[in-house]
Design a protein around this motif. Structure first.
Motif, PDB file in Angstrom:
ATOM      1  N   GLU A  78      -0.081  10.903  31.431  1.00  0.00           N
ATOM      2  CA  GLU A  78      -1.300  10.883  30.566  1.00  0.00           C
ATOM      3  C   GLU A  78      -2.612  12.230  30.770  1.00  0.00           C
ATOM      4  O   GLU A  78      -3.630  11.414  30.577  1.00  0.00           O
ATOM      5  N   LYS A  79      -1.600  12.796  30.673  1.00  0.00           N
ATOM      6  CA  LYS A  79      -2.702  14.052  31.283  1.00  0.00           C
ATOM      7  C   LYS A  79      -2.807  14.726  29.698  1.00  0.00           C
ATOM      8  O   LYS A  79      -3.257  15.812  29.360  1.00  0.00           O
ATOM      9  N   VAL A  80      -1.912  14.818  28.741  1.00  0.00           N
ATOM     10  CA  VAL A  80      -1.690  15.532  27.901  1.00  0.00           C
ATOM     11  C   VAL A  80      -1.033  14.253  26.633  1.00  0.00           C
ATOM     12  O   VAL A  80       0.032  14.253  26.557  1.00  0.00           O
ATOM     13  N   PRO A  81      -2.099  14.333  25.335  1.00  0.00           N
ATOM     14  CA  PRO A  81      -1.832  13.466  24.382  1.00  0.00           C
ATOM     15  C   PRO A  81      -0.936  13.669  22.829  1.00  0.00           C
ATOM     16  O   PRO A  81      -0.585  12.593  22.717  1.00  0.00           O
ATOM     17  N   ASP A  82      -0.854  14.876  23.026  1.00  0.00           N
ATOM     18  CA  ASP A  82       0.301  15.581  22.267  1.00  0.00           C
ATOM     19  C   ASP A  82       2.186  15.735  22.251  1.00  0.00           C
ATOM     20  O   ASP A  82       2.019  16.441  22.885  1.00  0.00           O
ATOM     21  N   ARG A  83       2.903  14.587  22.148  1.00  0.00           N
ATOM     22  CA  ARG A  83       3.866  14.236  23.266  1.00  0.00           C
ATOM     23  C   ARG A  83       4.500  15.123  22.288  1.00  0.00           C
ATOM     24  O   ARG A  83       5.248  16.294  22.242  1.00  0.00           O
ATOM     25  N   ALA A  84       4.459  15.591  20.277  1.00  0.00           N
ATOM     26  CA  ALA A  84       5.631  16.305  20.177  1.00  0.00           C
ATOM     27  C   ALA A  84       5.148  17.647  20.563  1.00  0.00           C
ATOM     28  O   ALA A  84       6.334  18.115  20.546  1.00  0.00           O
ATOM     29  N   GLU A  85       4.101  18.048  19.974  1.00  0.00           N
ATOM     30  CA  GLU A  85       3.617  19.864  20.935  1.00  0.00           C
ATOM     31  C   GLU A  85       4.347  20.164  21.972  1.00  0.00           C
ATOM     32  O   GLU A  85       4.797  21.227  22.535  1.00  0.00           O
ATOM     33  N   LEU A  86       4.166  18.513  23.180  1.00  0.00           N
ATOM     34  CA  LEU A  86       4.572  19.273  24.663  1.00  0.00           C
ATOM     35  C   LEU A  86       5.972  19.541  24.628  1.00  0.00           C
ATOM     36  O   LEU A  86       6.499  19.956  24.811  1.00  0.00           O
ATOM     37  N   SER A  87       6.398  18.138  23.772  1.00  0.00           N
ATOM     38  CA  SER A  87       8.802  18.412  24.251  1.00  0.00           C
ATOM     39  C   SER A  87       8.301  19.488  23.364  1.00  0.00           C
ATOM     40  O   SER A  87       9.724  20.264  23.365  1.00  0.00           O
ATOM     41  N   ILE A  88       8.485  19.886  22.142  1.00  0.00           N
ATOM     42  CA  ILE A  88       8.827  21.164  21.475  1.00  0.00           C
ATOM     43  C   ILE A  88       8.299  22.504  22.038  1.00  0.00           C
ATOM     44  O   ILE A  88       9.239  23.671  22.250  1.00  0.00           O
ATOM     45  N   ARG A  89       6.986  22.458  22.527  1.00  0.00           N
ATOM     46  CA  ARG A  89       7.071  23.793  24.093  1.00  0.00           C
ATOM     47  C   ARG A  89       7.957  23.856  24.983  1.00  0.00           C
ATOM     48  O   ARG A  89       8.242  24.741  25.229  1.00  0.00           O
ATOM     49  N   TYR A  90       8.090  22.533  25.431  1.00  0.00           N
ATOM     50  CA  TYR A  90       8.996  22.279  26.991  1.00  0.00           C
ATOM     51  C   TYR A  90      10.377  23.229  26.218  1.00  0.00           C
ATOM     52  O   TYR A  90      11.102  24.122  27.091  1.00  0.00           O
ATOM     53  N   VAL A 106      16.950  13.084  12.035  1.00  0.00           N
ATOM     54  CA  VAL A 106      16.401  12.657  13.436  1.00  0.00           C
ATOM     55  C   VAL A 106      15.693  11.509  13.822  1.00  0.00           C
ATOM     56  O   VAL A 106      15.444  10.967  12.549  1.00  0.00           O
ATOM     57  N   THR A 107      16.634  10.906  14.357  1.00  0.00           N
ATOM     58  CA  THR A 107      16.079   9.143  14.894  1.00  0.00           C
ATOM     59  C   THR A 107      15.478   9.286  16.466  1.00  0.00           C
ATOM     60  O   THR A 107      15.862   9.638  16.763  1.00  0.00           O
ATOM     61  N   PHE A 108      14.393   8.771  16.598  1.00  0.00           N
ATOM     62  CA  PHE A 108      13.463   7.814  17.782  1.00  0.00           C
ATOM     63  C   PHE A 108      13.191   6.325  17.590  1.00  0.00           C
ATOM     64  O   PHE A 108      12.725   5.504  17.243  1.00  0.00           O
ATOM     65  N   ARG A 109      14.030   5.620  18.762  1.00  0.00           N
ATOM     66  CA  ARG A 109      13.325   4.057  18.820  1.00  0.00           C
ATOM     67  C   ARG A 109      12.256   3.882  18.653  1.00  0.00           C
ATOM     68  O   ARG A 109      11.444   2.429  18.670  1.00  0.00           O
ATOM     69  N   HIS A 110      11.407   4.843  19.184  1.00  0.00           N
ATOM     70  CA  HIS A 110      10.254   4.486  19.818  1.00  0.00           C
ATOM     71  C   HIS A 110       8.835   4.407  18.539  1.00  0.00           C
ATOM     72  O   HIS A 110       9.776   5.198  17.565  1.00  0.00           O
ATOM     73  N   SER A 111       7.697   4.302  18.582  1.00  0.00           N
ATOM     74  CA  SER A 111       7.064   4.429  17.864  1.00  0.00           C
ATOM     75  C   SER A 111       6.753   6.320  17.420  1.00  0.00           C
ATOM     76  O   SER A 111       6.670   6.682  19.085  1.00  0.00           O
ATOM     77  N   ALA A 112       5.895   6.513  16.595  1.00  0.00           N
ATOM     78  CA  ALA A 112       5.570   8.025  16.279  1.00  0.00           C
ATOM     79  C   ALA A 112       4.227   8.361  16.839  1.00  0.00           C
ATOM     80  O   ALA A 112       3.199   7.318  17.016  1.00  0.00           O
ATOM     81  N   PRO A 113       4.022   9.055  17.737  1.00  0.00           N
ATOM     82  CA  PRO A 113       2.580   9.652  18.652  1.00  0.00           C
ATOM     83  C   PRO A 113       1.953  10.679  17.010  1.00  0.00           C
ATOM     84  O   PRO A 113       2.216  10.623  16.502  1.00  0.00           O
ATOM     85  N   ARG A 114       1.138  10.801  17.751  1.00  0.00           N
ATOM     86  CA  ARG A 114      -0.362  11.469  16.424  1.00  0.00           C
ATOM     87  C   ARG A 114      -0.448  12.615  15.640  1.00  0.00           C
ATOM     88  O   ARG A 114      -0.336  12.406  15.207  1.00  0.00           O
ATOM     89  N   ASP A 115       0.778  13.342  16.974  1.00  0.00           N
ATOM     90  CA  ASP A 115       1.245  14.820  16.406  1.00  0.00           C
ATOM     91  C   ASP A 115       2.718  14.611  15.896  1.00  0.00           C
ATOM     92  O   ASP A 115       3.372  16.173  16.229  1.00  0.00           O
ATOM     93  N   ALA A 116       3.019  13.523  14.742  1.00  0.00           N
ATOM     94  CA  ALA A 116       4.539  13.282  14.802  1.00  0.00           C
ATOM     95  C   ALA A 116       5.780  14.402  13.532  1.00  0.00           C
ATOM     96  O   ALA A 116       6.500  14.868  13.860  1.00  0.00           O
ATOM     97  N   PRO A 117       4.720  15.018  13.125  1.00  0.00           N
ATOM     98  CA  PRO A 117       4.906  15.667  11.189  1.00  0.00           C
ATOM     99  C   PRO A 117       5.176  16.861  12.518  1.00  0.00           C
ATOM    100  O   PRO A 117       6.025  17.970  12.186  1.00  0.00           O
ATOM    101  N   ALA A 118       4.797  17.450  13.634  1.00  0.00           N
ATOM    102  CA  ALA A 118       5.392  18.864  14.435  1.00  0.00           C
ATOM    103  C   ALA A 118       6.683  18.672  14.300  1.00  0.00           C
ATOM    104  O   ALA A 118       7.435  19.544  14.948  1.00  0.00           O
TER     105      ALA A 118
END
Length: 334
Positions: free
Chosen positions: A57-69, A162-174
């Protein structure tokens, strides 16, 4: 009851700019966002997904967050599992250990190694968890697995696909920059394909004798994690027996186990679980297990999982896995 090592959630909270204390308190500065019960360094899997939901709810950029994690994770903090992966002779061996013993960190997901003509596909299946944070499980989980392999390999590793079942986040190129390959969304499964060349890459440590010793130690740890408390196991067994007639009432299960409702509720709480959560977990486990049998009709699976209508089963399964039962079954055959 499925649980998650608190260290995993602490890394994720930190990546999002929050703090998760060892006592299970999630903080945004001085504001308390969530409290959960921690026991022996683990807490309920749903609490982990609740944290992920708050982050979503608070962090919109999912790809950047997952990579940072993933980049925050210090493999040496993972104990015997980390050393066993380092001691494996090559990347393929490290993957085998990470997939087999991952439940020591979290048994809310399972990792499988599917052999294919052009390599090995590391597939993630979510077993437990609901809510908006569920989308982070494959994204953050697969990033973390890939980063771990990078830390143990002697040479640079890139993924073949790499494959994901869900739709792409807005920062998918990361994701493509991180994995070093094309990333497909709305695919049949969540996973990483490693080429045969990558699998044969030597590890930095690579000690066969040490690897075998640590594997025996991990097997013993795994048996301890797998052994559910007797009351929890008995409750799930009683729930499963009665599901064909609908979800049993808590009072009925308590009576079958020779307990008052109040005592039953208190003793389950002592294990960090609730009757409702166990009922949901049991239905999900039954459904996912039966869907592996292509000859079993969806209507029969719905009935045996305690659903009077197929539509209700479809909605529940979509909530559990973010896909329909039919799509999940098709993904198993890919």
């Amino acid at each position: 009851m499925a649980g998650v090592s608190i260290i995993i959630s602490q890394y994720f909270a930190r990546a999002a700019g929050f703090t998760l204390t060892d006592a299970g308190v999630l903080l945004d500065g001085d504001e308390v966002l969530l409290r959960t019960k921690v026991e022996n360094g683990r807490f309920p899997a749903q609490s982990h997904y609740d944290i992920l939901g708050l982050v979503a709810e608070k962090v919109p950029d999912r790809a950047e967050l997952s990579i940072r994690y993933a980049r925050l994770i210090d493999i040496d903090k993972l104990g015997t599992l980390a050393l066993a992966c380092k001691a494996a002779p090559n990347v393929g061996g490290a993957l085998q250990r990470m997939s087999r013993y991952h439940s020591l960190l979290s048994d809310s997901v399972r990792y499988h190694l599917d052999t294919q003509e052009n390599g090995v596909f590391l597939r993630q299946d979510v077993l437990v968890g609901t809510g908006p944070g569920l989308v982070f499980s494959p994204e953050a989980g697969l990033c973390a697995m890939f980063q771990t392999i990078r830390q143990v390999a002697a040479d640079t590793i890139t993924a073949a696909a790499v494959t994901f079942r869900h739709s792409a986040p807005r920062d998918a190129p990361a994701f493509e920059a991180f994995f070093g390959c094309a990333v497909d969304f709305e695919a049949g499964s969540d996973g990483i394909l490693f080429s045969h060349e990558s699998l044969s890459t030597r590890n930095r440590l690579g000690d066969q004798a040490l690897s075998e010793f640590l594997t025996r130690h991990l097997d013993a740890e795994l048996e301890q994690v797998k052994s559910e408390p007797t009351l929890v196991r008995s409750t799930k067994e009683e729930i499963a027996r009665g599901l064909s007639e609908g979800v049993p009432r808590m009072a009925d299960i308590a009576r079958e186990l020779g307990l008052s409702v109040r005592s039953f509720h208190r003793r389950l709480a002592d294990h960090g679980v609730s009757f409702q959560a166990l009922a949901e977990e049991t239905r999900r486990e039954i459904a996912m297990s039966m869907l592996r049998d292509d000859t079993c009709p969806l209507s029969e699976i719905a009935f045996l999982a305690g659903f009077s209508e197929q539509s209700a089963f479809n909605r529940a399964f979509k909530r559990w896995t973010n896909q329909t039962p039919a799509n999940y079954r098709r993904s198993l055959g890919r």
